[in-house]
Write an enzyme that holds these catalytic residues in place. Structure first.
Site, mmCIF file in Angstrom:
data_model
loop_
_atom_site.group_PDB
_atom_site.id
_atom_site.type_symbol
_atom_site.label_atom_id
_atom_site.label_comp_id
_atom_site.label_asym_id
_atom_site.label_seq_id
_atom_site.Cartn_x
_atom_site.Cartn_y
_atom_site.Cartn_z
ATOM 1 N N ARG A 20 27.770 0.097 0.435
ATOM 2 C CA ARG A 20 29.038 0.407 -0.244
ATOM 3 C C ARG A 20 29.220 1.898 -0.420
ATOM 4 O O ARG A 20 30.305 2.428 -0.291
ATOM 5 C CB ARG A 20 29.073 -0.268 -1.620
ATOM 6 N N LYS A 36 14.251 -12.727 -13.596
ATOM 7 C CA LYS A 36 13.998 -13.446 -14.843
ATOM 8 C C LYS A 36 15.172 -14.309 -15.295
ATOM 9 O O LYS A 36 15.013 -15.466 -15.619
ATOM 10 C CB LYS A 36 13.599 -12.450 -15.946
ATOM 11 N N SER A 53 27.615 -7.804 -7.745
ATOM 12 C CA SER A 53 27.393 -9.040 -8.504
ATOM 13 C C SER A 53 27.127 -8.704 -9.966
ATOM 14 O O SER A 53 27.593 -9.391 -10.871
ATOM 15 C CB SER A 53 26.202 -9.808 -7.935
#
Ligand code: PNS
Length: 167
Positions: A92, A43, A130
């Site tokens: 990770r 979105k 991020s």
């Protein structure tokens, strides 16, 4: 023997040094790596797809075996079109594993000819995402060393633009 082509898919909103580390490691094993930016339905991405593509192109402009592209639809169909036999994903922590395993096995079910290869980033990037980078940058914290310099600069520009819109 033909070239081994790998696809490294993701949102890359934005590209982090964890992503860069995985891609650079990958260049040692694959003849070509395609960074495939998802044309997503998310979105509210911070960076537009063209911005994300241009950042990745800038970061890897001196890496001849790294290509930057976009995709939508099924990842395995895209991999087939690119003649890629490998999907690269970074892992990770154990917390990434379950979701990634489900995707890897679903992709294998959809296309037996493409294998998912997991790679671990260098230790300093094991906590970098991020999402966290965006949060810290939006709140005025430093993300130096966690993202390429171009991303740092673009994050500053975004913050300044949002600030001036509110003023
Ligand atoms: O960086 P991200 O957001 O973790 O990347 C997610 C990505 C792009 C790997 C994922 O959304 C994806 O593969 N999308 C393609 C859709 C697809 O093929 N789905 C079915 C297989 S699980």
């Amino acid at each position: 023997m033909s070239d081994v082509i790998a696809v490294y898919p993701g949102s890359f909103d934005p590209l982090t040094n964890g992503h860069v580390d995985i891609i650079q490691r990958g260049t040692r094993f694959f003849d070509r790596i395609v960074i495939a930016v998802l044309l997503n339905i998310e979105k509210a991405p911070l960076f537009t797809v063209p911005e994300r593509v241009s950042i990745a192109r800038e970061v890897f402009r001196e890496w001849p075996t790294v290509e930057v592209d976009t995709f939508d639809g099924l990842l395995v169909d895209y991999a087939r079109r690119k003649k890629a036999t490998v999907i690269v994903r970074g892992l990770r922590a154990v917390s990434d594993f379950e979701f990634e395993m489900q995707r890897a096995l679903m992709n294998r079910r959809l296309n037996q000819d493409v294998e998912t290869v997991f790679m671990m980033p260098a230790e300093p990037y094991t906590y970098v995402s991020s999402r966290l980078v965006k949060e810290v940058a939006a709140l005025g914290g430093s993300v130096q060393g966690l993202v390429p310099e171009v991303v740092e600069a673009r994050l500053r520009e975004k913050k300044a633009a949002q600030h001036s819109m509110r003023a």
